[in-house]
Design a protein around this motif. Structure first.
Motif, PDB file in Angstrom:
ATOM      1  N   PHE A   1      16.271  -7.485  -9.274  1.00 41.67           N
ATOM      2  CA  PHE A   1      15.181  -8.181  -9.978  1.00 41.67           C
ATOM      3  C   PHE A   1      14.655  -9.337  -9.118  1.00 41.67           C
ATOM      4  O   PHE A   1      13.442  -9.539  -9.008  1.00 41.67           O
ATOM      5  CB  PHE A   1      15.726  -8.668 -11.332  1.00 41.67           C
ATOM      6  N   VAL A   2      15.566 -10.086  -8.469  1.00 37.65           N
ATOM      7  CA  VAL A   2      15.144 -11.204  -7.604  1.00 37.65           C
ATOM      8  C   VAL A   2      14.336 -10.678  -6.417  1.00 37.65           C
ATOM      9  O   VAL A   2      13.336 -11.281  -6.017  1.00 37.65           O
ATOM     10  CB  VAL A   2      16.361 -12.052  -7.128  1.00 37.65           C
ATOM     11  N   LEU A   3      14.749  -9.523  -5.856  1.00 34.97           N
ATOM     12  CA  LEU A   3      13.995  -8.923  -4.739  1.00 34.97           C
ATOM     13  C   LEU A   3      12.564  -8.578  -5.167  1.00 34.97           C
ATOM     14  O   LEU A   3      11.621  -8.774  -4.409  1.00 34.97           O
ATOM     15  CB  LEU A   3      14.696  -7.661  -4.217  1.00 34.97           C
ATOM     16  N   VAL A   4      12.421  -8.079  -6.393  1.00 35.35           N
ATOM     17  CA  VAL A   4      11.076  -7.768  -6.925  1.00 35.35           C
ATOM     18  C   VAL A   4      10.262  -9.060  -7.015  1.00 35.35           C
ATOM     19  O   VAL A   4       9.076  -9.098  -6.651  1.00 35.35           O
ATOM     20  CB  VAL A   4      11.170  -7.068  -8.307  1.00 35.35           C
ATOM     21  N   LEU A   5      10.904 -10.151  -7.461  1.00 35.15           N
ATOM     22  CA  LEU A   5      10.210 -11.442  -7.586  1.00 35.15           C
ATOM     23  C   LEU A   5       9.718 -11.948  -6.225  1.00 35.15           C
ATOM     24  O   LEU A   5       8.705 -12.639  -6.148  1.00 35.15           O
ATOM     25  CB  LEU A   5      11.134 -12.500  -8.204  1.00 35.15           C
ATOM     26  N   LEU A   6      10.444 -11.598  -5.147  1.00 37.47           N
ATOM     27  CA  LEU A   6      10.064 -12.066  -3.800  1.00 37.47           C
ATOM     28  C   LEU A   6       8.734 -11.457  -3.347  1.00 37.47           C
ATOM     29  O   LEU A   6       8.114 -11.956  -2.412  1.00 37.47           O
ATOM     30  CB  LEU A   6      11.167 -11.737  -2.783  1.00 37.47           C
TER      31      LEU A   6
END
Length: 457
Positions: free
Chosen positions: A421-426
């Protein structure tokens, strides 16, 4: 009873006490990201940033618990390279070790550049590459002596950070208790947290944007795992250090940010400035700027020191597993992997030369720190994958473990879903997107190196 590694001069020595381990764990969890990055995260997310730090802290606590159970399941494991090689296969040890080495080289380069900047506060005419090079040489000299000296250095560096944050919390709560009036008419009050647009004033978008920088503030939390082979009485000291992580996160991250946003309404917090300095200046402490500059300087030095320590241990572990040249296996008379130290410091000096070459460091900084956060999340995910494999392959070891991970395999999957999910936010911001696009290059290089190494073997 002495541990088998203790009596053998060919191995790392168990010289780090509980006092050292506790402070290394705290120092690892409080980076320059909190001192310098908190201004930017507050301006992006408002008071909801408190929940961002709490969520990341909770997820990383479970990663640390998984790592703790794995390291204690077999005391021959010196770090997470060993258990990832054992449980997932040689490729995992190779990718984990080299990625972690690269993570800390990047982070230490960022720290050394930061040190050069902080030194200019007192010596504006000094060329920035001079303090950068001097810092690397000093840390190399100190790390070459003994492991105990590293522990001692890290103990005092971390102590300075802790005292500074505790002072900030006490001064801040004092200002709230006395209903302090700032020069522009704002009153220090806990209600500043919710009376300007509520806890989520920037909406879900602002809340999500806070995760990008906040993750970088936590890199180094797994440093306890690289000290396992040099920790006295690991069965007692390792769980102690890991279990205190949640308390630390609440005290050092959440309380510090509550205080900052209570004294200075969050819209007044400037992204480019350290809110720590601003609060002490408001409190009327004239030496605040110099004092906090000293704290941030020691914080960056501590982080660079951790980087030099952990990269040399990673190279030692990689060489033991035949993933790196065997020369890195050689220990000095003080039982320090000196060749690994020298190699890491050479790479760091190359990075320190960036101060000389690149005029605009802010752009490079964002790219470097985001890339570091992405690669750290890869290492954390490998720790979780190793735990899942351990539960499948060694159920008998889990059954007798005195330090079981709460939530087990299900919690591992939840943590990995969170990292995805954090990678998507990046992908949402242009600068962090560039680093995300660049990260596969590192894995491609590693993949080729691993195939070449296998063919030779």
């Amino acid at each position: 009873m002495t541990h088998p590694l203790e009596s053998n001069p060919e191995h790392l020595r168990r010289s780090l006490s509980n006092r050292h381990l506790q402070l290394i764990a705290i120092g690892g969890a409080i980076g320059t990201g909190l001192f310098m990055g908190s201004g930017k995260t507050i301006s992006l997310a408002g008071p909801s940033i408190l929940f961002v730090y709490l969520i990341i802290g909770v997820m990383l606590f479970f990663v640390m618990r998984a790592m703790g159970e794995l390291l204690l399941s077999n005391l021959q494991y010196k770090s997470f390279i060993d258990f990832s090689t054992d449980l997932l296969g040689p490729w995992a040890g190779f990718f984990c070790g080299w990625t972690y080495w690269f993570c800390w080289i990047i982070t230490a380069i960022a720290d050394v550049i930061a040190i050069a900047n902080y030194a200019q506060f007192w010596m504006p005419t000094l060329a920035p590459w001079i303090p950068a090079v001097l810092c690397v040489l000093l840390l190399l000299a100190l790390n070459l002596t003994t492991v105990r000296l590293f522990g001692e250095l890290e103990f005092w560096f971390a102590l300075i950070k802790i005292i500074a944050i505790c002072a900030l919390i006490v001064v801040g709560f004092g200002m709230v208790a006395w209903a302090f009036h700032s020069p522009d008419g704002h009153v220090a009050s806990l209600s500043n947290l919710w009376n300007d647009g509520g806890m989520f004033p920037m909406g879900v978008g602002g809340f999500f944007a806070g995760f990008q920088i906040a993750v970088f503030a936590f890199v180094g939390i797994e440093l306890v795992g690289t000290t396992a082979a040099e920790t006295a009485d690991p069965e007692r000291n390792l769980p102690k250090a890991i279990n205190s992580i949640p308390v630390r996160i609440i005290i050092f991250y959440v309380l510090a940010l509550v205080v900052i946003m209570s004294v200075t309404p969050w819209r007044q917090v400037l992204p480019g400035k350290s809110p720590f300095v601003e609060l002490f200046v408001l409190a009327g402490i004239p030496a605040a700027a110099s004092l906090i500059n000293f704290v941030v300087l020691t914080s960056a030095t501590s982080s660079a020191n951790s980087g030099i320590f952990s990269t040399s241990r990673m190279l030692y572990g990689l060489a033991e597993e035949d993933h790196a040249p065997s020369t890195f296996k050689r220990l000095s008379k003080a039982a320090v992997p000196s060749r690994g130290l020298l190699f890491s410091c050479l790479c760091l000096l190359g990075g320190a030369m960036l101060v000389y070459v690149v005029p605009n460091l802010v752009t490079a900084f964002t790219l470097v720190t985001t890339l570091s956060a992405i690669l750290f999340m890869f290492v954390w995910s490998l720790i979780l994958c190793s735990y899942i494999a351990y539960r499948k392959k060694r159920p008998e070891l889990h059954a007798v473990s005195s330090y079981k991970m709460p939530g087990g395999v299900l919690m591992c999957w939840m943590c990995m879903a969170f990292f995805a999910f954090v990678l998507v936010l990046l992908t949402l911001q242009a600068d962090t997107r560039q680093a995300l696009i660049a990260s596969p290059v590192w894995f491609a290089i590693l993949g080729i190196a691993y195939l070449v190494r296998r063919k030779r073997a």
